[in-house]
Design a protein around this motif. Structure first.
Motif, mmCIF file in Angstrom:
data_model
loop_
_atom_site.group_PDB
_atom_site.id
_atom_site.type_symbol
_atom_site.label_atom_id
_atom_site.label_comp_id
_atom_site.label_asym_id
_atom_site.label_seq_id
_atom_site.Cartn_x
_atom_site.Cartn_y
_atom_site.Cartn_z
ATOM 1 N N VAL A 1 60.863 12.376 23.166
ATOM 2 C CA VAL A 1 60.244 13.028 22.005
ATOM 3 C C VAL A 1 61.255 13.822 21.176
ATOM 4 O O VAL A 1 60.879 14.486 20.210
ATOM 5 N N ASP A 2 62.541 13.749 21.570
ATOM 6 C CA ASP A 2 63.628 14.398 20.845
ATOM 7 C C ASP A 2 63.431 15.914 20.736
ATOM 8 O O ASP A 2 63.468 16.505 19.663
ATOM 9 N N ILE A 3 63.217 16.510 21.912
ATOM 10 C CA ILE A 3 63.087 17.967 22.015
ATOM 11 C C ILE A 3 64.038 18.440 23.111
ATOM 12 O O ILE A 3 64.218 17.779 24.119
ATOM 13 N N ASN A 4 64.603 19.591 22.916
ATOM 14 C CA ASN A 4 65.510 20.198 23.878
ATOM 15 C C ASN A 4 64.762 20.513 25.177
ATOM 16 O O ASN A 4 63.633 20.980 25.150
ATOM 17 N N ARG A 5 65.423 20.272 26.314
ATOM 18 C CA ARG A 5 64.793 20.572 27.606
ATOM 19 C C ARG A 5 64.434 22.044 27.729
ATOM 20 O O ARG A 5 63.415 22.405 28.322
ATOM 21 N N GLY A 6 65.258 22.912 27.180
ATOM 22 C CA GLY A 6 64.966 24.349 27.215
ATOM 23 C C GLY A 6 63.644 24.669 26.522
ATOM 24 O O GLY A 6 62.889 25.540 26.967
ATOM 25 N N THR A 7 63.375 23.953 25.443
ATOM 26 C CA THR A 7 62.114 24.137 24.725
ATOM 27 C C THR A 7 60.941 23.735 25.621
ATOM 28 O O THR A 7 59.910 24.403 25.656
ATOM 29 N N PHE A 8 61.110 22.635 26.344
ATOM 30 C CA PHE A 8 60.064 22.209 27.282
ATOM 31 C C PHE A 8 59.756 23.340 28.259
ATOM 32 O O PHE A 8 58.595 23.688 28.481
ATOM 33 N N TYR A 9 60.823 23.929 28.837
ATOM 34 C CA TYR A 9 60.630 24.950 29.869
ATOM 35 C C TYR A 9 60.100 26.279 29.317
ATOM 36 O O TYR A 9 59.659 27.126 30.083
ATOM 37 N N LEU A 10 60.116 26.457 28.007
ATOM 38 C CA LEU A 10 59.462 27.628 27.420
ATOM 39 C C LEU A 10 57.944 27.541 27.579
ATOM 40 O O LEU A 10 57.255 28.559 27.586
ATOM 41 N N HIS A 11 57.437 26.312 27.691
ATOM 42 C CA HIS A 11 55.995 26.101 27.698
ATOM 43 C C HIS A 11 55.441 25.624 29.049
ATOM 44 O O HIS A 11 54.291 25.919 29.371
ATOM 45 N N TYR A 12 56.245 24.897 29.817
ATOM 46 C CA TYR A 12 55.756 24.283 31.064
ATOM 47 C C TYR A 12 56.812 24.405 32.155
ATOM 48 O O TYR A 12 58.004 24.392 31.875
ATOM 49 N N LYS A 13 56.342 24.467 33.429
ATOM 50 C CA LYS A 13 57.290 24.545 34.537
ATOM 51 C C LYS A 13 57.886 23.189 34.864
ATOM 52 O O LYS A 13 59.028 23.099 35.249
ATOM 53 N N ASP A 14 57.049 22.151 34.753
ATOM 54 C CA ASP A 14 57.490 20.804 35.084
ATOM 55 C C ASP A 14 56.512 19.793 34.478
ATOM 56 O O ASP A 14 55.552 20.180 33.808
ATOM 57 N N ILE A 15 56.734 18.530 34.747
ATOM 58 C CA ILE A 15 55.890 17.458 34.216
ATOM 59 C C ILE A 15 54.447 17.616 34.703
ATOM 60 O O ILE A 15 53.496 17.412 33.943
ATOM 61 N N TYR A 16 54.285 17.992 35.963
ATOM 62 C CA TYR A 16 52.934 18.153 36.519
ATOM 63 C C TYR A 16 52.180 19.289 35.829
ATOM 64 O O TYR A 16 50.964 19.204 35.622
ATOM 65 N N ASP A 17 52.891 20.350 35.483
ATOM 66 C CA ASP A 17 52.284 21.473 34.767
ATOM 67 C C ASP A 17 51.817 21.010 33.380
ATOM 68 O O ASP A 17 50.721 21.371 32.933
ATOM 69 N N LEU A 18 52.617 20.220 32.707
ATOM 70 C CA LEU A 18 52.234 19.669 31.405
ATOM 71 C C LEU A 18 50.991 18.792 31.539
ATOM 72 O O LEU A 18 50.049 18.907 30.752
ATOM 73 N N LEU A 19 50.969 17.929 32.541
ATOM 74 C CA LEU A 19 49.812 17.063 32.748
ATOM 75 C C LEU A 19 48.563 17.891 33.056
ATOM 76 O O LEU A 19 47.491 17.659 32.491
ATOM 77 N N GLU A 20 48.699 18.873 33.930
ATOM 78 C CA GLU A 20 47.558 19.723 34.279
ATOM 79 C C GLU A 20 47.053 20.483 33.053
ATOM 80 O O GLU A 20 45.844 20.600 32.827
ATOM 81 N N ASN A 21 47.972 20.992 32.251
ATOM 82 C CA ASN A 21 47.598 21.701 31.031
ATOM 83 C C ASN A 21 46.844 20.775 30.079
ATOM 84 O O ASN A 21 45.834 21.154 29.490
ATOM 85 N N THR A 22 47.318 19.554 29.947
ATOM 86 C CA THR A 22 46.668 18.563 29.086
ATOM 87 C C THR A 22 45.266 18.269 29.607
ATOM 88 O O THR A 22 44.300 18.234 28.831
ATOM 89 N N GLU A 23 45.144 18.057 30.902
ATOM 90 C CA GLU A 23 43.834 17.801 31.503
ATOM 91 C C GLU A 23 42.894 18.979 31.295
ATOM 92 O O GLU A 23 41.720 18.791 30.945
ATOM 93 N N ASN A 24 43.389 20.196 31.491
ATOM 94 C CA ASN A 24 42.542 21.380 31.331
ATOM 95 C C ASN A 24 42.059 21.538 29.896
ATOM 96 O O ASN A 24 40.912 21.926 29.661
ATOM 97 N N GLU A 25 42.918 21.246 28.938
ATOM 98 C CA GLU A 25 42.501 21.308 27.534
ATOM 99 C C GLU A 25 41.417 20.276 27.244
ATOM 100 O O GLU A 25 40.451 20.568 26.535
#
Length: 191
Positions: free
Chosen positions: A41-65
């Protein structure tokens, strides 16, 4: 935080979620790395970690939304307003699904997410029992439980078939079809 920062965060999170869904269509969650996603998605990894701990956290957040949005749709329709006819509720559910096709295909497809599906079933169970109590007397509780399971599993089957057949029918038509099936089942329960 100012509005432009909020828009930037929303945009970044949306890119990450959409990118994850696209990658999940190609491989399982276990095989997706943060680096792969951020490169995709052409985003810095540091930016990812500002919002999520890992891929599973992103998936869980998406599911919860998605669960929260689904719950809000259910709660926006009260039994008395529906008057025993779930069309408006079903229409809103099918519209919601049409707006979230990739996610729907993800949870119902080859990477079927049973935990997520069970969360949805539990939300529906709570809503159905509360609303159906308004219209039905449960003389035979076992039949009521069987009916509920049949309707929920059947509805998921209808949704799955609709999503994977490229949604050939519009949401309104699918809501009418599903309502007809549900109402026939309710009529059978009343006998």
């Amino acid at each position: 935080m100012n509005k432009s920062n909020n828009r930037s965060v929303i945009k970044t999170k949306k890119l990450l979620k959409n990118g994850l869904l696209e990658l999940l269509d190609k491989k399982s969650i276990e095989k997706i790395t943060v680096k792969e996603l951020t490169d995709y998605v052409d985003i810095n990894r540091g930016t990812f970690y500002l919002h999520y701990k890992d891929i599973y956290d992103l998936l869980e957040n998406t599911e919860n939304e998605m669960i929260d949005d689904f719950y809000d749709i259910l709660q926006s329709h009260q039994a008395m307003e529906l008057n025993g006819k779930p069309f408006e509720l079903l229409k809103d559910i099918f519209i919601f699904l049409s707006e979230n096709v990739e996610f729907g295909k993800l949870i119902l497809g080859k990477n079927r997410n049973y935990n997520f599906i069970n969360k949805l079933k539990n939300i529906l169970r709570e809503k159905c029992f509360k609303d159906w109590d308004y219209f039905l007397t449960k003389e035979n509780n076992d039949l009521y439980e069987d009916y509920y399971e049949f309707i929920i599993s059947g509805s998921i089957g209808i949704i799955e078939n609709w999503l994977f057949s490229d949604m050939k029918r519009p949401p309104k038509e699918m809501a009418l079809i599903t309502e007809d099936i549900i109402l026939k089942g309710i009529d059978a329960l009343k006998k």
